[in-house]
Design a protein around this motif. Structure first.
Motif, PDB file in Angstrom:
ATOM      1  N   ASP A   4      16.609  31.315  23.773  1.00 49.03           N
ATOM      2  CA  ASP A   4      15.259  30.968  23.348  1.00 49.03           C
ATOM      3  C   ASP A   4      14.189  31.402  24.348  1.00 49.03           C
ATOM      4  O   ASP A   4      13.026  31.061  24.208  1.00 49.03           O
TER       5      ASP A   4
ATOM      6  N   ARG B 126      11.357  33.463  26.196  1.00 48.71           N
ATOM      7  CA  ARG B 126      10.339  34.428  25.783  1.00 48.71           C
ATOM      8  C   ARG B 126       9.521  34.834  26.999  1.00 48.71           C
ATOM      9  O   ARG B 126       8.940  33.982  27.670  1.00 48.71           O
TER      10      ARG B 126
ATOM     11  N   LEU C 292       2.872  28.631  22.646  1.00 49.53           N
ATOM     12  CA  LEU C 292       3.422  27.631  23.567  1.00 49.53           C
ATOM     13  C   LEU C 292       3.048  26.232  23.119  1.00 49.53           C
ATOM     14  O   LEU C 292       1.972  26.014  22.561  1.00 49.53           O
ATOM     15  N   LYS C 293       3.949  25.302  23.366  1.00 43.70           N
ATOM     16  CA  LYS C 293       3.749  23.911  22.942  1.00 43.70           C
ATOM     17  C   LYS C 293       4.150  22.975  24.075  1.00 43.70           C
ATOM     18  O   LYS C 293       4.979  23.326  24.915  1.00 43.70           O
TER      19      LYS C 293
ATOM     20  N   ASP D  78       7.661  22.829  26.217  1.00 43.52           N
ATOM     21  CA  ASP D  78       8.288  24.114  26.542  1.00 43.52           C
ATOM     22  C   ASP D  78       8.483  24.177  28.052  1.00 43.52           C
ATOM     23  O   ASP D  78       7.692  23.642  28.822  1.00 43.52           O
TER      24      ASP D  78
ATOM     25  N   GLN E 222      11.802  27.460  24.821  1.00 40.68           N
ATOM     26  CA  GLN E 222      11.202  26.556  23.849  1.00 40.68           C
ATOM     27  C   GLN E 222      11.829  25.185  23.934  1.00 40.68           C
ATOM     28  O   GLN E 222      13.014  25.046  24.254  1.00 40.68           O
ATOM     29  N   GLN E 223      11.023  24.180  23.609  1.00 43.72           N
ATOM     30  CA  GLN E 223      11.536  22.818  23.620  1.00 43.72           C
ATOM     31  C   GLN E 223      12.574  22.666  22.532  1.00 43.72           C
ATOM     32  O   GLN E 223      12.558  23.368  21.530  1.00 43.72           O
TER      33      GLN E 223
END
Length: 114
Positions: free
Chosen positions: A31, A33, A72-73, A76, A110-111
């Motif tokens: 995952d 990036r 992005l969140k 992350d 990613q989370q």
């Protein structure tokens, strides 16, 4: 079976050590990036905690920012910043890169979704 001798007194037997996590191992996560923050851009990210620590997580993302545009969140994980593992970089270097280094390569994981 051949018995080896060594000068360190171990009789040729090596202690088992856990494998080290390398930058390549970290960035090869499925995952992961890699994103680049270019000249004139502000990240628009706040991080939870600061390195060195076990994890460097995105705490918040500013609306309309570079980070939001890149998807992005909060939650992350920042894995690599400027070619170094985020969890092992010093706090001063971390802040310096975020503020001053452009282009700045960062790799995020990613989370986990439940």
């Amino acid at each position: 079976e051949k018995d080896t001798k060594s000068s360190d007194g171990s009789g040729g037997k090596q202690a088992s050590q856990p494998p080290e996590t390398t930058k390549k191992d970290v960035s090869d996560k499925a995952d992961a990036r890699k994103l680049t923050l270019d000249a004139g851009e502000e990240a628009g990210i706040r991080f939870q905690g600061s390195p060195p620590s076990e994890q460097v997580l995105v705490y918040s993302v500013e609306k309309g920012s570079w980070a939001e545009k890149k998807g992005l969140k909060p939650g992350d994980e920042l894995l690599i910043i400027a070619g170094r593992e985020a969890k092992s970089i010093g706090a001063y270097a971390f802040k310096h890169h975020l503020k001053n280094t452009r282009p700045l390569d960062m790799t995020f994981g990613q989370q986990l979704q439940n």
